[in-house]
Write a protein that holds these residues in place. Structure first.
Motif, mmCIF file in Angstrom:
data_model
loop_
_atom_site.group_PDB
_atom_site.id
_atom_site.type_symbol
_atom_site.label_atom_id
_atom_site.label_comp_id
_atom_site.label_asym_id
_atom_site.label_seq_id
_atom_site.Cartn_x
_atom_site.Cartn_y
_atom_site.Cartn_z
ATOM 1 N N VAL A 163 0.841 -1.198 0.000
ATOM 2 C CA VAL A 163 0.000 0.000 0.000
ATOM 3 C C VAL A 163 0.877 1.249 0.000
ATOM 4 O O VAL A 163 1.833 1.349 0.779
ATOM 5 N N LEU A 164 0.545 2.185 -0.871
ATOM 6 C CA LEU A 164 1.213 3.485 -0.913
ATOM 7 C C LEU A 164 0.209 4.581 -0.600
ATOM 8 O O LEU A 164 -0.903 4.584 -1.130
ATOM 9 N N VAL A 165 0.608 5.496 0.269
ATOM 10 C CA VAL A 165 -0.250 6.593 0.706
ATOM 11 C C VAL A 165 0.436 7.910 0.348
ATOM 12 O O VAL A 165 1.603 8.125 0.700
ATOM 13 N N PHE B 51 -6.200 1.701 9.712
ATOM 14 C CA PHE B 51 -4.859 2.278 9.625
ATOM 15 C C PHE B 51 -4.777 3.478 8.680
ATOM 16 O O PHE B 51 -4.024 4.428 8.944
ATOM 17 N N LEU B 52 -5.515 3.468 7.588
ATOM 18 C CA LEU B 52 -5.438 4.607 6.661
ATOM 19 C C LEU B 52 -5.957 5.901 7.289
ATOM 20 O O LEU B 52 -5.304 6.943 7.172
ATOM 21 N N PRO B 53 -7.124 5.898 7.976
ATOM 22 C CA PRO B 53 -7.554 7.138 8.635
ATOM 23 C C PRO B 53 -6.622 7.562 9.774
ATOM 24 O O PRO B 53 -6.389 8.764 9.962
ATOM 25 N N LEU B 54 -6.086 6.597 10.520
ATOM 26 C CA LEU B 54 -5.149 6.948 11.593
ATOM 27 C C LEU B 54 -3.905 7.615 11.029
ATOM 28 O O LEU B 54 -3.444 8.643 11.542
ATOM 29 N N LEU B 55 -3.353 7.035 9.973
ATOM 30 C CA LEU B 55 -2.152 7.604 9.362
ATOM 31 C C LEU B 55 -2.427 8.992 8.804
ATOM 32 O O LEU B 55 -1.625 9.918 8.990
ATOM 33 N N THR C 160 -5.865 10.454 3.061
ATOM 34 C CA THR C 160 -4.975 11.049 2.076
ATOM 35 C C THR C 160 -5.625 10.971 0.694
ATOM 36 O O THR C 160 -6.547 10.192 0.461
ATOM 37 N N VAL C 161 -5.129 11.776 -0.232
ATOM 38 C CA VAL C 161 -5.773 11.917 -1.539
ATOM 39 C C VAL C 161 -5.642 10.645 -2.375
ATOM 40 O O VAL C 161 -6.598 10.193 -3.005
ATOM 41 N N TYR C 162 -4.445 10.047 -2.383
ATOM 42 C CA TYR C 162 -4.211 8.845 -3.183
ATOM 43 C C TYR C 162 -3.810 7.696 -2.261
ATOM 44 O O TYR C 162 -2.804 7.775 -1.546
ATOM 45 N N ASN C 163 -4.594 6.625 -2.290
ATOM 46 C CA ASN C 163 -4.287 5.420 -1.531
ATOM 47 C C ASN C 163 -4.267 4.256 -2.524
ATOM 48 O O ASN C 163 -5.309 3.865 -3.052
ATOM 49 N N THR C 164 -3.095 3.727 -2.792
ATOM 50 C CA THR C 164 -2.905 2.775 -3.877
ATOM 51 C C THR C 164 -2.501 1.408 -3.338
ATOM 52 O O THR C 164 -1.615 1.322 -2.475
ATOM 53 N N ILE C 165 -3.132 0.365 -3.845
ATOM 54 C CA ILE C 165 -2.788 -1.016 -3.474
ATOM 55 C C ILE C 165 -2.179 -1.688 -4.695
ATOM 56 O O ILE C 165 -2.812 -1.778 -5.748
ATOM 57 N N LEU C 166 -0.950 -2.150 -4.563
ATOM 58 C CA LEU C 166 -0.222 -2.789 -5.660
ATOM 59 C C LEU C 166 0.022 -4.253 -5.308
ATOM 60 O O LEU C 166 0.547 -4.553 -4.236
ATOM 61 N N SER C 167 -0.333 -5.145 -6.224
ATOM 62 C CA SER C 167 -0.236 -6.581 -5.935
ATOM 63 C C SER C 167 0.670 -7.313 -6.917
ATOM 64 O O SER C 167 0.590 -8.531 -7.038
ATOM 65 N N GLY C 168 1.525 -6.592 -7.616
ATOM 66 C CA GLY C 168 2.425 -7.240 -8.555
ATOM 67 C C GLY C 168 2.534 -6.456 -9.842
ATOM 68 O O GLY C 168 1.964 -5.366 -9.990
ATOM 69 N N PRO C 169 3.256 -6.994 -10.826
ATOM 70 C CA PRO C 169 3.406 -6.303 -12.115
ATOM 71 C C PRO C 169 2.119 -6.359 -12.920
ATOM 72 O O PRO C 169 1.140 -6.979 -12.518
ATOM 73 N N LYS C 170 2.133 -5.707 -14.063
ATOM 74 C CA LYS C 170 0.970 -5.668 -14.949
ATOM 75 C C LYS C 170 0.560 -7.080 -15.356
ATOM 76 O O LYS C 170 1.386 -7.889 -15.784
ATOM 77 N N GLN C 171 -0.720 -7.363 -15.218
ATOM 78 C CA GLN C 171 -1.248 -8.660 -15.632
ATOM 79 C C GLN C 171 -1.657 -8.604 -17.113
ATOM 80 O O GLN C 171 -1.762 -7.528 -17.713
#
Length: 459
Positions: free
Chosen positions: A215-217, A252-256, A266-277
């Protein structure tokens, strides 16, 4: 006295008595505290939320080996590659190998304190690889040739006039440029580099065991571009960033966000699970996650220090620390500043424990860091633990040890306590006045002690 302590004292002296520096911190911290007070209102029971988050992190640390294995299995199943790095050297070697395999010339990078920990920018520059910070604050301090000032707000110490002057000097932008105009200029520069970059590098705010995701915030969108446009994405993440389930992000996201910047989210919350499928139209062709230990496992095995690994890097302890608000971030000379940095820096593989012991003394022990931690880490108690460890290992300066022994001897001797005042004042002025401080007048001993006055019947 070690060199790092000497440097710390010199920088502290400079920053503490700089009116301009204190003015900027006071202004920025004031805005932060106003926003955080509003952000906390989104929680019906804030203390329960904090304790729940702490319990989840405690469970995570207790079961970390299993959760890391689960994460690796899920992430690699989607084509991702996991690299385990025991220390900084292994992390650097892994990154260098990827750079060589991809023949990388240009790297874009989103804000990440762990890349400061492994000295990534210097590593890449030594290999003649252009590395460009894409977070606005990080971009500014990179152009200025400085390390980040704060773990969330890298350029907190600079005013808009400072930045306008810096950009005028480096890029010939107008001295009168507004913040909006300067931001637009940076945006134009970065957009071109995103498209040209061979590799994008990021940190990671959370690792999710059950989905094998990272996860990237962020608030600017640069991390999404960094992790999407280049053909290769490398994420460097500390093993303590794990949480068991994606469902726990709703806590955790609202606490952070609240404790970091006073936002609800935060404005952008991104979940990455690997390379492009195969069915996806964008994303990197290769994605690597480097899981860094660098002393974290040892910290987790220490029952007194384990809680420090619950940290979610919100920066709240820095913003509420009276010492940090006086001397600022660069004074600490560590990737992690403020109370959390003082706690963990001596134990991470970024120098010997002895080189960083002075950081644990950069505290008033007021407990404000603990009180304002979103996951209830007992930071001030761990600062005391570091001090006690330092004492047990006989790491305090010999001169200080001698002075404490002399003080103890004097305090236990009635004859020395009742010695003539002129002799005590002489000793004090000769041996103690310098340590007392140049800006304070050393107190004078009275003619008679309380004991003597009691015997004379005058009290």
């Amino acid at each position: 006295m070690n060199n790092r302590l000497v440097t710390f004292l010199e920088k502290s002296e400079e920053k503490a008595f700089s009116k301009e520096h204190r003015k900027r911190l006071k202004f920025n911290m004031g805005k932060y505290h106003t926003k955080v007070a509003l952000g906390k209102q989104q929680f019906q029971d804030l203390e329960q939320a904090r304790q729940t988050a702490k319990n989840i992190k405690a469970y995570t640390v207790a079961n970390l080996a299993q959760l890391l294995q689960e994460f690796e299995e899920k992430f690699t199943a989607r084509g991702g590659k996991v690299i385990w790095a025991e220390n900084i050297s292994q992390a650097q070697d892994a990154i260098s190998q990827i750079m060589k395999e991809k023949a990388a010339k240009v790297v874009v990078k989103s804000k990440s304190m762990i890349t400061e920990e492994i000295q990534l920018n210097r590593l890449l520059e030594e290999q003649n690889i252009e590395v460009l910070e894409t977070d606005l604050g990080e971009f500014i301090v990179q152009v200025k040739g400085e390390a980040p000032y704060h773990i969330v707000t890298p350029a907190m110490h600079l005013s808009k006039e400072d930045i306008a002057e810096l950009f005028h000097e480096k890029f010939d932008t107008p001295l009168t440029a507004t913040p909006e105009e300067l931001t637009a200029y940076v945006r134009k520069v970065l957009r071109a580099r995103f498209a040209q970059a061979d590799i994008g590098i990021s940190g990671g705010n959370f690792l999710l065991a059950d989905t094998g995701s990272m996860v990237l915030v962020e608030n600017e969108g640069n991390a999404r571009l960094t992790t999407t446009l280049p053909k290769t994405h490398i994420a460097i993440v500390g093993i303590e960033k794990m949480i068991p389930s994606i469902e726990q992000l709703d806590l955790f996201l609202p606490l952070l966000a609240t404790y970091g910047t006073g936002q609800n989210m935060t404005v952008y919350n991104t979940i990455l699970s690997g390379p492009k499928q195969t069915h996806e139209i964008d994303g990197p062709e290769d994605m690597y996650i480097i899981l860094l230990d660098n002393g974290r496992s040892s910290i987790m095995q220490d029952e007194y220090m384990r809680e420090s690994m619950y940290c979610i890097r919100c920066g709240s302890c820095l913003n509420n620390c009276p010492v940090y608000q006086t001397i600022g971030g660069h004074t600490y000379d560590s990737p992690y500043s403020g109370p959390i940095g003082a706690v963990i820096s001596p134990h991470l593989g970024i120098g010997d424990f002895e080189d960083n012991t002075h950081l644990s003394h950069a505290s008033s022990l007021c407990g404000s860091c603990t009180e304002n931690c979103p996951v209830n880490i007992n930071l001030h108690k761990m600062l005391l633990y570091n001090r006690s460890y330092e004492e047990a290992e006989n790491l305090r300066p010999k001169s200080e040890q001698f002075m404490w022994k002399a003080w103890r001897t004097a305090m236990l001797s009635r004859s020395m306590m009742n010695a003539p005042s002129f002799s005590k004042n002489l000793v004090g002025n000769l041996f103690l006045s310098k340590a007392w401080g140049e800006r304070r007048t050393f107190p004078k001993f009275p003619k008679y002690t309380f004991n003597q006055l009691w015997k004379k019947g005058k009290v």
